[in-house]
Design a protein around this motif. Sequence first.
Motif, short mmCIF file in Angstrom:
data_model
loop_
_atom_site.label_atom_id
_atom_site.label_comp_id
_atom_site.label_asym_id
_atom_site.label_seq_id
_atom_site.Cartn_x
_atom_site.Cartn_y
_atom_site.Cartn_z
N ALA A 51 -28.52 69.48 30.19
CA ALA A 51 -29.30 68.29 30.55
C ALA A 51 -29.22 68.13 32.07
CB ALA A 51 -28.73 67.07 29.85
N PRO A 52 -30.06 67.25 32.63
CA PRO A 52 -29.94 66.98 34.07
C PRO A 52 -28.56 66.42 34.39
CG PRO A 52 -31.90 65.92 33.16
CD PRO A 52 -31.10 66.45 32.00
N ASN A 53 -28.09 66.66 35.62
CA ASN A 53 -26.78 66.11 35.97
C ASN A 53 -26.95 64.67 36.48
OD1 ASN A 53 -27.36 66.16 38.74
ND2 ASN A 53 -25.82 67.67 39.23
N PRO A 54 -25.84 63.94 36.65
CA PRO A 54 -25.94 62.55 37.07
C PRO A 54 -26.72 62.36 38.38
CG PRO A 54 -23.76 62.95 36.23
CD PRO A 54 -24.44 64.29 36.30
N GLN A 55 -26.59 63.29 39.32
CA GLN A 55 -27.32 63.16 40.58
C GLN A 55 -28.83 63.28 40.37
OE1 GLN A 55 -25.60 61.97 43.09
NE2 GLN A 55 -23.98 62.11 41.57
N GLU A 56 -29.22 64.22 39.51
CA GLU A 56 -30.65 64.38 39.20
C GLU A 56 -31.19 63.16 38.46
OE1 GLU A 56 -30.42 69.24 38.89
OE2 GLU A 56 -29.75 68.00 37.21
N LEU A 57 -30.38 62.59 37.58
CA LEU A 57 -30.80 61.36 36.89
C LEU A 57 -30.91 60.19 37.86
CD1 LEU A 57 -28.68 61.73 33.64
CD2 LEU A 57 -31.17 61.94 33.84
N LEU A 58 -29.99 60.13 38.83
CA LEU A 58 -30.04 59.08 39.85
C LEU A 58 -31.34 59.19 40.66
CD1 LEU A 58 -28.41 56.78 41.24
CD2 LEU A 58 -27.51 58.54 42.76
N MET A 59 -31.65 60.39 41.10
CA MET A 59 -32.89 60.60 41.85
C MET A 59 -34.11 60.34 40.98
SD MET A 59 -32.15 63.90 44.19
CE MET A 59 -30.71 64.00 45.22
N SER A 60 -34.04 60.74 39.73
CA SER A 60 -35.13 60.50 38.80
C SER A 60 -35.37 59.00 38.63
CB SER A 60 -34.80 61.14 37.44
OG SER A 60 -35.77 60.84 36.49
N ALA A 61 -34.29 58.23 38.56
CA ALA A 61 -34.41 56.77 38.44
C ALA A 61 -35.05 56.17 39.69
CB ALA A 61 -33.04 56.15 38.18
N LEU A 62 -34.68 56.69 40.86
CA LEU A 62 -35.31 56.23 42.10
C LEU A 62 -36.80 56.53 42.07
CD1 LEU A 62 -35.33 55.17 45.05
CD2 LEU A 62 -34.78 57.52 45.75
N ASN A 63 -37.15 57.78 41.74
CA ASN A 63 -38.56 58.18 41.72
C ASN A 63 -39.37 57.38 40.71
OD1 ASN A 63 -37.67 60.07 43.53
ND2 ASN A 63 -38.22 61.84 42.32
N ALA A 64 -38.79 57.14 39.53
CA ALA A 64 -39.49 56.38 38.50
C ALA A 64 -39.75 54.95 38.96
CB ALA A 64 -38.69 56.39 37.20
N ASN B 6 -34.75 50.03 42.86
CA ASN B 6 -33.91 51.20 43.08
C ASN B 6 -33.93 51.67 44.53
OD1 ASN B 6 -32.90 51.15 40.57
ND2 ASN B 6 -34.01 52.92 39.80
N TYR B 7 -35.00 51.41 45.26
CA TYR B 7 -34.97 51.68 46.70
C TYR B 7 -33.91 50.79 47.33
CZ TYR B 7 -36.44 52.30 51.53
OH TYR B 7 -36.47 52.59 52.87
N ALA B 8 -33.87 49.53 46.92
CA ALA B 8 -32.85 48.61 47.43
C ALA B 8 -31.46 49.08 47.01
CB ALA B 8 -33.10 47.19 46.92
N ASN B 9 -31.32 49.55 45.77
CA ASN B 9 -30.02 50.04 45.31
C ASN B 9 -29.54 51.24 46.12
OD1 ASN B 9 -29.87 48.09 43.32
ND2 ASN B 9 -30.78 49.40 41.76
N PHE B 10 -30.47 52.09 46.53
CA PHE B 10 -30.10 53.25 47.35
C PHE B 10 -29.81 52.85 48.79
CE2 PHE B 10 -31.22 56.26 44.15
CZ PHE B 10 -30.83 57.51 44.60
N SER B 11 -30.52 51.89 49.32
CA SER B 11 -30.45 51.62 50.75
C SER B 11 -29.49 50.50 51.14
CB SER B 11 -31.85 51.32 51.29
OG SER B 11 -32.38 50.16 50.66
N ARG B 12 -28.94 49.79 50.16
CA ARG B 12 -28.00 48.70 50.44
C ARG B 12 -26.77 48.85 49.57
NH1 ARG B 12 -32.72 44.67 49.32
NH2 ARG B 12 -33.91 44.91 51.23
N ALA B 13 -25.68 48.34 50.05
CA ALA B 13 -24.44 48.36 49.26
C ALA B 13 -24.57 47.41 48.07
CB ALA B 13 -23.25 47.96 50.12
N ILE B 14 -24.07 47.84 46.93
CA ILE B 14 -24.05 47.02 45.72
C ILE B 14 -22.60 46.64 45.46
CG2 ILE B 14 -24.48 46.96 43.24
CD1 ILE B 14 -26.50 49.21 43.63
N ARG B 15 -22.36 45.37 45.19
CA ARG B 15 -21.00 44.94 44.82
C ARG B 15 -20.72 45.48 43.43
NH1 ARG B 15 -20.52 40.09 42.42
NH2 ARG B 15 -22.30 39.39 43.62
N MET B 16 -19.69 46.27 43.31
CA MET B 16 -19.32 46.87 42.02
C MET B 16 -18.17 46.06 41.42
SD MET B 16 -21.40 49.43 41.71
CE MET B 16 -20.69 50.31 40.34
N VAL B 17 -18.33 45.63 40.19
CA VAL B 17 -17.31 44.87 39.47
C VAL B 17 -16.82 45.76 38.34
CG1 VAL B 17 -16.82 42.78 38.15
CG2 VAL B 17 -18.51 42.72 40.01
N THR B 18 -15.56 46.15 38.38
CA THR B 18 -15.03 47.11 37.41
C THR B 18 -13.91 46.50 36.58
OG1 THR B 18 -14.13 49.34 37.14
CG2 THR B 18 -13.42 48.12 39.07
#
Length: 186
Positions: free
Chosen positions: A79-92, A167-179
């Motif tokens: 299957a596509p790897n996580p990076q390819e899925l990330l880019m696919s999500a941006l493109n979509a 997703n452009y915003a998600n790529f271009s700005r920091a997201i606060r991650m809550v784990t």
Amino acid sequence: MSNTLNGIDLVALQGIAQNVAGAENASKRSAKFNVKTKWENQTRTVATVSRYSFLGTEHQRHFEIAADEPTEFLGQNSAPNPQELLMSALNACLSVGYAVNAAAMGITIHSLEIETDGELDLRGALGMDENVNPGYDEVSYVVRLHTDASKEKVEELHKIVTKTSANYANFSRAIRMVTKLEVQEG
């Protein structure tokens, strides 16, 4: 005159915008998404999408998204790897932005293609050098858009899409991650 352009229902689009603009309750002007991912074996995972909330109403659905690494990165290349899925999500997301905003602007899209590239320094991803970013320092993409609109109109469309794409915003700005880590023993 048709109420659809680029496959987008313009009346429904206007209705959504009016509902969001008139909503006093924050949940009535938001979309909330959930993905649950399970590791299967080696580097393969399967993510399940089962629900989302839109304008305060929860909806059920079912999609599975597999991910795996190429054999060179210890996977089975199934299957596509996580990076390819990330880019696919941006493109979509960008594609949706072009289709919807073009429709709202009266622009007919004849074809649209987005190609994205990024390069990882594996020293960071493999934990070999703490000074190396494990993620991307730069991601580039090319939008290939065929339309009859003027160059000025297409440039305006492009500015709107880059300003409003989640997703452009998600790529271009920091997201606060809550784990939160939940450990099951035994």
